[in-house]
Design a protein around this motif. Structure first.
Motif, mmCIF file in Angstrom:
data_model
loop_
_atom_site.group_PDB
_atom_site.id
_atom_site.type_symbol
_atom_site.label_atom_id
_atom_site.label_comp_id
_atom_site.label_asym_id
_atom_site.label_seq_id
_atom_site.Cartn_x
_atom_site.Cartn_y
_atom_site.Cartn_z
ATOM 1 N N LYS A 1 0.829 -1.206 0.000
ATOM 2 C CA LYS A 1 0.000 0.000 0.000
ATOM 3 C C LYS A 1 0.861 1.253 0.000
ATOM 4 O O LYS A 1 0.564 2.218 -0.698
ATOM 5 C CB LYS A 1 -0.942 0.012 1.207
ATOM 6 N N ASN B 1 -6.132 9.622 -1.601
ATOM 7 C CA ASN B 1 -7.253 10.374 -2.149
ATOM 8 C C ASN B 1 -6.739 11.413 -3.137
ATOM 9 O O ASN B 1 -5.529 11.582 -3.288
ATOM 10 C CB ASN B 1 -8.101 11.010 -1.038
ATOM 11 N N THR C 1 -3.364 3.842 -10.251
ATOM 12 C CA THR C 1 -3.725 5.100 -9.597
ATOM 13 C C THR C 1 -5.226 5.165 -9.332
ATOM 14 O O THR C 1 -5.663 5.545 -8.249
ATOM 15 C CB THR C 1 -3.283 6.300 -10.458
ATOM 16 N N ARG C 2 -6.018 4.768 -10.316
ATOM 17 C CA ARG C 2 -7.472 4.752 -10.123
ATOM 18 C C ARG C 2 -7.879 3.780 -9.026
ATOM 19 O O ARG C 2 -8.755 4.072 -8.212
ATOM 20 C CB ARG C 2 -8.163 4.376 -11.432
ATOM 21 N N LEU C 3 -7.241 2.611 -8.998
ATOM 22 C CA LEU C 3 -7.578 1.602 -7.993
ATOM 23 C C LEU C 3 -7.138 2.038 -6.591
ATOM 24 O O LEU C 3 -7.812 1.734 -5.606
ATOM 25 C CB LEU C 3 -6.951 0.255 -8.361
ATOM 26 N N SER D 1 1.362 6.184 -7.196
ATOM 27 C CA SER D 1 0.189 6.916 -7.685
ATOM 28 C C SER D 1 0.382 8.432 -7.567
ATOM 29 O O SER D 1 -0.273 9.198 -8.265
ATOM 30 C CB SER D 1 -1.073 6.495 -6.936
ATOM 31 N N ILE E 1 -7.134 5.075 -5.479
ATOM 32 C CA ILE E 1 -8.164 6.013 -5.029
ATOM 33 C C ILE E 1 -9.446 5.261 -4.675
ATOM 34 O O ILE E 1 -10.071 5.520 -3.654
ATOM 35 C CB ILE E 1 -8.412 7.083 -6.106
ATOM 36 N N LYS E 2 -9.812 4.292 -5.507
ATOM 37 C CA LYS E 2 -11.034 3.523 -5.271
ATOM 38 C C LYS E 2 -10.977 2.743 -3.952
ATOM 39 O O LYS E 2 -11.952 2.699 -3.214
ATOM 40 C CB LYS E 2 -11.263 2.543 -6.427
ATOM 41 N N HIS E 3 -9.817 2.164 -3.657
ATOM 42 C CA HIS E 3 -9.656 1.369 -2.437
ATOM 43 C C HIS E 3 -9.271 2.216 -1.233
ATOM 44 O O HIS E 3 -8.929 1.683 -0.171
ATOM 45 C CB HIS E 3 -8.614 0.262 -2.648
ATOM 46 N N LYS E 4 -9.290 3.547 -1.407
ATOM 47 C CA LYS E 4 -9.041 4.503 -0.332
ATOM 48 C C LYS E 4 -7.663 4.352 0.311
ATOM 49 O O LYS E 4 -7.478 4.585 1.499
ATOM 50 C CB LYS E 4 -10.144 4.439 0.718
#
Length: 102
Positions: free
Chosen positions: A25, A81, A71-73, A32, A75-78
């Protein structure tokens, strides 16, 4: 007779959906935010090859093959942000100048 899948495709299928480790993470957050593997390694005080391995494992677990998708994932998985930035310490460790980016 059924076809055999290549070994790495089996690993990819097995890894999909597994939870990300804390280090994965951290690496994904930095990637990201636009850091290179070398910059992320300097920030986390790891070898670039280790960071690259964490990045590859995390991308395999997420089923992503492109950094833009990662990068999108993230943000999606928090994990991060849209308003997230590198901290001053992270900027110093990465060797970045005050270039207006992050």
């Amino acid at each position: 007779m059924a076809k055999k899948r290549p070994v790495n495709q089996k690993k990819r299928q097995a890894a999909l959906g597994k939870p990300l480790s804390v280090r994965e993470k951290q690496v994904l957050r930095l990637i990201s935010l636009g850091c290179s593997v070398k910059e992320a390694a300097a920030i986390l005080k790891l070898a670039p090859s280790t960071v690259d391995n964490h990045k590859a494992n995390a991308m395999r677990k997420l089923g992503a093959n492109k950094v833009a998708l990662v990068t999108r994932l993230v943000i999606k998985h928090k994990i991060s942000n849209l308003s997230d930035r590198l901290t001053p310490l992270e900027k110093r460790r990465s060797g970045r100048k005050n270039d207006g980016w992050n």
